[in-house]
Design a protein around this motif. Structure first.
Motif, PDB file in Angstrom:
ATOM      1  N   LEU A  72       0.717  -1.020   0.245  1.00 40.89           N
ATOM      2  CA  LEU A  72      -0.234   0.085  -0.092  1.00 40.89           C
ATOM      3  C   LEU A  72       1.008   1.316   0.057  1.00 40.89           C
ATOM      4  O   LEU A  72       2.225   1.247   0.253  1.00 40.89           O
ATOM      5  N   ASP A  73       0.131   2.307  -0.207  1.00 39.58           N
ATOM      6  CA  ASP A  73       0.964   3.761  -0.398  1.00 39.58           C
ATOM      7  C   ASP A  73       1.560   4.244   0.872  1.00 39.58           C
ATOM      8  O   ASP A  73       2.904   4.509   0.834  1.00 39.58           O
ATOM      9  N   ASP A  74       1.154   3.490   2.001  1.00 43.88           N
ATOM     10  CA  ASP A  74       2.267   3.853   3.323  1.00 43.88           C
ATOM     11  C   ASP A  74       2.979   2.702   3.804  1.00 43.88           C
ATOM     12  O   ASP A  74       3.600   2.629   4.892  1.00 43.88           O
ATOM     13  N   ARG A  75       3.225   2.061   2.561  1.00 41.50           N
ATOM     14  CA  ARG A  75       4.300   0.949   2.724  1.00 41.50           C
ATOM     15  C   ARG A  75       3.747  -0.314   3.802  1.00 41.50           C
ATOM     16  O   ARG A  75       4.549  -1.130   4.248  1.00 41.50           O
TER      17      ARG A  75
END
Length: 83
Positions: A72-75
């Motif tokens: 995901l975008d937030d790792r």
């Protein structure tokens, strides 16, 4: 927990088991699957599983390509139900 991971002979088994254990201990279930709430780098996963970062990157890329996980975008890592 880590003894279970390190006792496995194959690199893929180590990474899969580590992700499953992280999902159990640090995961939040949602409609897409289980989101591991720890921000894990490839190096973190490599250190936990006694593998090289390159090996972990190759295995994670394959799991993403096969649709089993998503980064995901937030790792955070999403473990999909097929995982």
């Amino acid at each position: 927990m880590m003894n279970k991971v390190l006792g496995l002979p194959r690199a893929e088994e180590r990474v899969r088991t580590l992700l499953k254990l992280m999902g159990i201990h640090y995961g939040i279930k949602d409609k897409r699957g289980t989101v591991i709430t720890l921000r894990l780098t490839h190096q973190d996963i490599a250190d936990y599983s006694s593998l090289s970062r390159e090996t972990v990157t190759r295995l994670l890329n394959r799991l993403v390509r096969d649709g089993e996980i998503e980064v995901l975008d937030d790792r955070n890592i999403l473990l999909k139900p097929s995982f």
